[in-house]
Design a protein around this motif. Structure first.
Motif, mmCIF file in Angstrom:
data_model
loop_
_atom_site.group_PDB
_atom_site.id
_atom_site.type_symbol
_atom_site.label_atom_id
_atom_site.label_comp_id
_atom_site.label_asym_id
_atom_site.label_seq_id
_atom_site.Cartn_x
_atom_site.Cartn_y
_atom_site.Cartn_z
ATOM 1 N N ARG A 122 -22.689 1.079 43.304
ATOM 2 C CA ARG A 122 -22.858 2.106 41.982
ATOM 3 C C ARG A 122 -21.277 1.803 41.279
ATOM 4 N NH1 ARG A 122 -26.214 6.720 44.616
ATOM 5 N NH2 ARG A 122 -28.007 6.493 43.730
ATOM 6 N N GLN A 156 -27.785 -3.468 39.534
ATOM 7 C CA GLN A 156 -28.801 -2.619 39.223
ATOM 8 C C GLN A 156 -30.038 -2.621 40.269
ATOM 9 O OE1 GLN A 156 -29.493 -3.441 35.324
ATOM 10 N NE2 GLN A 156 -28.526 -1.573 34.438
ATOM 11 N N THR A 157 -30.268 -4.115 40.524
ATOM 12 C CA THR A 157 -31.376 -4.306 41.520
ATOM 13 C C THR A 157 -31.049 -4.001 43.082
ATOM 14 O OG1 THR A 157 -31.805 -6.249 40.350
ATOM 15 C CG2 THR A 157 -32.584 -6.261 42.516
ATOM 16 N N GLU A 160 -31.396 -0.165 43.031
ATOM 17 C CA GLU A 160 -32.889 0.154 43.021
ATOM 18 C C GLU A 160 -33.316 0.022 44.578
ATOM 19 O OE1 GLU A 160 -36.900 -1.476 41.058
ATOM 20 O OE2 GLU A 160 -34.729 -2.026 40.029
ATOM 21 N N TRP A 161 -33.091 -1.328 45.183
ATOM 22 C CA TRP A 161 -33.652 -1.654 46.408
ATOM 23 C C TRP A 161 -33.062 -0.534 47.846
ATOM 24 C CZ3 TRP A 161 -30.523 -3.014 50.649
ATOM 25 C CH2 TRP A 161 -31.412 -3.297 51.839
ATOM 26 N N GLU A 163 -31.935 2.657 47.305
ATOM 27 C CA GLU A 163 -32.696 3.790 46.861
ATOM 28 C C GLU A 163 -34.141 3.845 47.640
ATOM 29 O OE1 GLU A 163 -32.136 4.383 42.774
ATOM 30 O OE2 GLU A 163 -30.192 5.241 42.910
ATOM 31 N N HIS A 164 -34.844 2.896 47.210
ATOM 32 C CA HIS A 164 -36.269 2.363 47.607
ATOM 33 C C HIS A 164 -36.184 2.353 49.286
ATOM 34 C CE1 HIS A 164 -39.631 -0.092 49.033
ATOM 35 N NE2 HIS A 164 -40.242 0.847 48.427
ATOM 36 N N THR B 157 -34.908 -10.741 39.755
ATOM 37 C CA THR B 157 -33.965 -10.310 38.719
ATOM 38 C C THR B 157 -33.154 -11.786 38.343
ATOM 39 O OG1 THR B 157 -33.462 -8.404 39.753
ATOM 40 C CG2 THR B 157 -31.674 -9.282 38.461
#
Lengths: 182, 182
Positions: A122, A156-157, A160-161, A163-164, B157
């Motif tokens: 982040r 960003q990917t 996202e990964w 968090e998932h 991506t």
DNA sequence: ATGGCCATGTAACGTGTTACATGATTTC
DNA sequence: GAAATCATGTAACACGTTACATGGCCAT
């Protein structure tokens, strides 16, 4: 064999000394090809031996800054290399190995490390986005911007990964047992 | 220091010989940590010297397959390493250097290479998706699936970025000039 | 028994990493 | 003019890559 070409590119964008190059690598150029000052000095010396760059150091003493710039042969070599067919670098992600290790070991919770890396990514994303917003983009440097956008999209990917992956973990009890209850 | 731990993980998932490991690295395990058979043999010998794995090779001759499995000390070391705080590996993307080189050189079209890499990543994505669809996923191997999904997301991506970057290039004339008219 | 393949292994090299050293420049 | 900092550099090592070598196994 990318570091010498990265250095040639950086010197074409802006000539400078080894230390200046090292700083530029740290703060932006090296986001996709990091290098320490030792590597940079080593390669600069080699590039000069091979006649691709030229230094305007007054003498060959130690503590004096040398200004490097690219010679015609260096520009030609960079053109050649840029057009060359090259295979993508193999990916090397330690965390992926650790996830599989955690999976096969069974009792090794890895959520804390996932969370920590999530935070790091982040932060990196924010840095890239700031660079993107503060840059003045036009047609001439559109490719430089594309590089920055790659950085943004990959971060960003990653986020996202992560968090998932954190969300699908039913391992809350295990993690709680190893962290302080507070 | 990830390769020895990658090998320990692979051996825990399934014991085997050096050559079997090399094949597994090629076809799935090594997607996030590739290794050649020379590296694997070197590390297996070292792991055995340090008492982390044990080989049931009948004798110490050359051409005979040795079966390796993980000792308790090896499992312990893998647990330790898996929980350790580790910084993310620096990214190293040659193509990004080449884009910046193309940008500063001005007259070096790179669309052909972008297209070629786009194709390679589409192929890799298809391979990952096939593995994901053919796998039988349950709670026990959810982390292994998460690793595969990381591969899928990063390839997607990459593809999205390459398509976007190709679209914004007004360099069609330059490229046409360097390729055969046909 | 020979030719081809397979498994293991050796050697040399290039690049990246870490620790440390030395000469110049600045600062007080 | 002594201390801190900066720029360049050396040395040793870790890891990855490439080329090649040797011993066993299998098919014919």
């Amino acid at each position: 064999m990318s570091l010498p070409h990265a250095i040639l590119t950086a010197l074409l964008e802006q000539p400078g000394s080894g230390a200046e190059l090292a700083r530029r690598f740290d703060k932006s150029f090296g986001f996709f090809w990091p290098a320490t000052h030792q590597q940079i000095y080593r390669e600069l010396a080699k590039l000069e031996r091979n006649g691709l760059v030229h230094s305007t150091g007054r003498d060959s003493s130690r503590g004096r800054a040398k200004d490097y710039n690219v010679l015609a042969a260096g520009r030609k070599e960079l053109s050649r290399w840029t057009l060359e067919q090259q295979e993508p670098r193999p990916v090397r992600e330690e965390l992926m190995i650790r996830l599989r290790a955690s999976s096969v070991l069974g009792d090794v919770p890895i959520n804390d490390e996932l969370e920590r890396h999530l935070g790091l990514h982040r932060t990196q994303l924010a840095a890239y986005q700031q660079l993107d917003q503060r840059g003045s983009w036009d047609d001439a440097n559109r490719l430089q911007r594309a590089v920055l956008q790659a950085g943004i999209m990959f971060e960003q990917t990653w986020i996202e990964w992560a968090e998932h992956t954190l969300a699908l973990q039913p391992a809350a009890e295990t993690d709680r047992a190893t962290s302080t209850p507070r």
